[in-house]
Scaffold this motif. Sequence first.
Motif, short mmCIF file in Angstrom:
data_model
loop_
_atom_site.label_atom_id
_atom_site.label_comp_id
_atom_site.label_asym_id
_atom_site.label_seq_id
_atom_site.Cartn_x
_atom_site.Cartn_y
_atom_site.Cartn_z
N GLN A 63 -2.47 3.31 -17.05
CA GLN A 63 -1.84 2.74 -15.85
C GLN A 63 -2.88 2.02 -15.01
O GLN A 63 -2.67 0.88 -14.57
CB GLN A 63 -1.18 3.85 -15.03
CG GLN A 63 -0.63 3.38 -13.71
CD GLN A 63 -0.27 4.53 -12.77
OE1 GLN A 63 -0.35 5.69 -13.13
NE2 GLN A 63 0.12 4.19 -11.57
N LEU A 64 -4.02 2.66 -14.79
CA LEU A 64 -5.07 2.04 -13.97
C LEU A 64 -5.66 0.80 -14.62
O LEU A 64 -6.01 -0.16 -13.92
CB LEU A 64 -6.16 3.07 -13.67
CG LEU A 64 -5.75 4.21 -12.74
CD1 LEU A 64 -6.87 5.23 -12.62
CD2 LEU A 64 -5.34 3.68 -11.38
N LYS A 65 -5.78 0.81 -15.94
CA LYS A 65 -6.29 -0.39 -16.63
C LYS A 65 -5.37 -1.59 -16.38
O LYS A 65 -5.84 -2.69 -16.09
CB LYS A 65 -6.42 -0.15 -18.14
CG LYS A 65 -7.63 0.64 -18.54
CD LYS A 65 -7.66 0.80 -20.07
CE LYS A 65 -8.78 1.71 -20.48
NZ LYS A 65 -9.90 0.98 -21.04
N PHE A 66 -4.07 -1.38 -16.52
CA PHE A 66 -3.13 -2.46 -16.25
C PHE A 66 -3.19 -2.88 -14.78
O PHE A 66 -3.21 -4.07 -14.47
CB PHE A 66 -1.69 -2.04 -16.61
CG PHE A 66 -1.35 -2.22 -18.05
CD1 PHE A 66 -1.12 -3.47 -18.59
CD2 PHE A 66 -1.28 -1.12 -18.90
CE1 PHE A 66 -0.80 -3.64 -19.93
CE2 PHE A 66 -0.98 -1.27 -20.24
CZ PHE A 66 -0.74 -2.53 -20.76
N TYR A 67 -3.24 -1.91 -13.90
CA TYR A 67 -3.26 -2.17 -12.46
C TYR A 67 -4.48 -3.02 -12.08
O TYR A 67 -4.35 -4.04 -11.39
CB TYR A 67 -3.29 -0.82 -11.73
CG TYR A 67 -2.89 -0.86 -10.29
CD1 TYR A 67 -1.56 -0.78 -9.93
CD2 TYR A 67 -3.85 -0.95 -9.29
CE1 TYR A 67 -1.18 -0.78 -8.59
CE2 TYR A 67 -3.48 -0.97 -7.96
CZ TYR A 67 -2.15 -0.88 -7.61
OH TYR A 67 -1.79 -0.90 -6.29
N LYS A 68 -5.65 -2.59 -12.57
CA LYS A 68 -6.88 -3.33 -12.25
C LYS A 68 -6.90 -4.70 -12.90
O LYS A 68 -7.42 -5.66 -12.32
CB LYS A 68 -8.10 -2.50 -12.67
CG LYS A 68 -8.30 -1.28 -11.78
CD LYS A 68 -9.44 -0.42 -12.26
CE LYS A 68 -9.58 0.82 -11.40
NZ LYS A 68 -10.62 1.72 -11.90
N ASN A 76 -0.79 -9.50 -7.86
CA ASN A 76 -0.44 -8.45 -6.93
C ASN A 76 0.01 -7.23 -7.73
O ASN A 76 1.13 -7.22 -8.26
CB ASN A 76 0.67 -8.92 -5.98
CG ASN A 76 1.08 -7.84 -5.00
OD1 ASN A 76 0.26 -7.02 -4.60
ND2 ASN A 76 2.34 -7.85 -4.61
N ALA A 77 -0.83 -6.21 -7.82
CA ALA A 77 -0.48 -4.98 -8.52
C ALA A 77 0.34 -4.10 -7.58
O ALA A 77 0.00 -3.96 -6.41
CB ALA A 77 -1.74 -4.25 -8.97
N VAL A 78 1.40 -3.54 -8.12
CA VAL A 78 2.33 -2.76 -7.31
C VAL A 78 2.24 -1.29 -7.73
O VAL A 78 2.40 -0.96 -8.91
CB VAL A 78 3.78 -3.27 -7.48
CG1 VAL A 78 4.75 -2.43 -6.68
CG2 VAL A 78 3.87 -4.74 -7.09
N SER A 79 2.02 -0.42 -6.76
CA SER A 79 2.00 1.01 -7.02
C SER A 79 3.44 1.48 -7.22
O SER A 79 4.27 1.32 -6.33
CB SER A 79 1.35 1.75 -5.85
OG SER A 79 1.26 3.12 -6.14
N PRO A 80 3.73 2.05 -8.39
CA PRO A 80 5.13 2.34 -8.72
C PRO A 80 5.63 3.66 -8.16
O PRO A 80 4.87 4.61 -7.97
CB PRO A 80 5.11 2.40 -10.24
CG PRO A 80 3.75 2.95 -10.55
CD PRO A 80 2.83 2.34 -9.51
N GLU A 81 6.92 3.71 -7.93
CA GLU A 81 7.59 4.96 -7.63
C GLU A 81 8.12 5.48 -8.96
O GLU A 81 8.74 4.75 -9.72
CB GLU A 81 8.75 4.72 -6.67
CG GLU A 81 9.50 5.97 -6.33
CD GLU A 81 10.63 5.73 -5.33
OE1 GLU A 81 11.46 6.63 -5.19
OE2 GLU A 81 10.69 4.65 -4.74
N VAL A 82 7.84 6.75 -9.23
CA VAL A 82 8.25 7.34 -10.50
C VAL A 82 9.29 8.42 -10.22
O VAL A 82 9.04 9.36 -9.48
CB VAL A 82 7.04 7.94 -11.25
CG1 VAL A 82 7.47 8.59 -12.55
CG2 VAL A 82 5.99 6.86 -11.51
N THR A 83 10.46 8.25 -10.82
CA THR A 83 11.54 9.21 -10.65
C THR A 83 12.19 9.48 -12.00
O THR A 83 11.92 8.78 -12.98
CB THR A 83 12.62 8.69 -9.67
OG1 THR A 83 13.14 7.46 -10.19
CG2 THR A 83 12.04 8.45 -8.28
N GLY A 84 13.04 10.47 -12.03
CA GLY A 84 13.82 10.74 -13.24
C GLY A 84 13.04 11.43 -14.35
O GLY A 84 13.37 11.25 -15.52
N ILE A 85 12.05 12.21 -13.99
CA ILE A 85 11.23 12.90 -15.00
C ILE A 85 11.98 14.14 -15.47
O ILE A 85 12.36 15.00 -14.67
CB ILE A 85 9.85 13.29 -14.44
CG1 ILE A 85 9.10 12.05 -13.94
CG2 ILE A 85 9.03 14.05 -15.48
CD1 ILE A 85 8.79 11.02 -14.98
#
Length: 176
Positions: A63-68, A76-85
């Motif tokens: 995740q961080l590799k893609f973000y960076k 513009n990298a977007v910090s995701p909301e994670v739901t439905g786990i």
Amino acid sequence: MKDLLRIKSLLSSDIEAILNQQVKKEAFSSSAYLAMASWCNRNGYDFSSEYFFKQAEEERQHQLKFYKYILDMGGNAVSPEVTGIKQEYNSFREVFEDALDQEISVTNAIKNIYARCMKEQDFVTMEFLNWFLKEQREEEYKARRALELFEVIGEEGTGRWQIDKHVGQIKYDSEA
């Protein structure tokens, strides 16, 4: 202080959007693996719990590799909301079936990004994705091998205990 204006991004808006979707997918994978680790821990599968904790950390690093990368390319990298786990599983085997499904889903998403980059001739992002394609080969291999333990060892008697014991020993040698 004003935000720095990014005058020109090396990513098209479409590529940036699907890379941000991948950031979310990797975050979801990390959270799913944490839930699997928790379930295994609660049910006495300590070695599998450790295996899934390691998988969760790997996915977080992805995740961080893609973000960076998005940031490095001026996007513009977007910090995701994670739901439905998913938190509960019907069986030990189901945990590993879901893990394999998760890895196949990630592989397909990366292949789709790669295909989009080919269409746009975004060779820089294609080169970046090569590492992930190789990584997914390893991840799918390990997930398949873990699931195969259920067939090879069987779940009867001490089978689940043996499977749990062997999961963390699965290795991938790309040179073989």
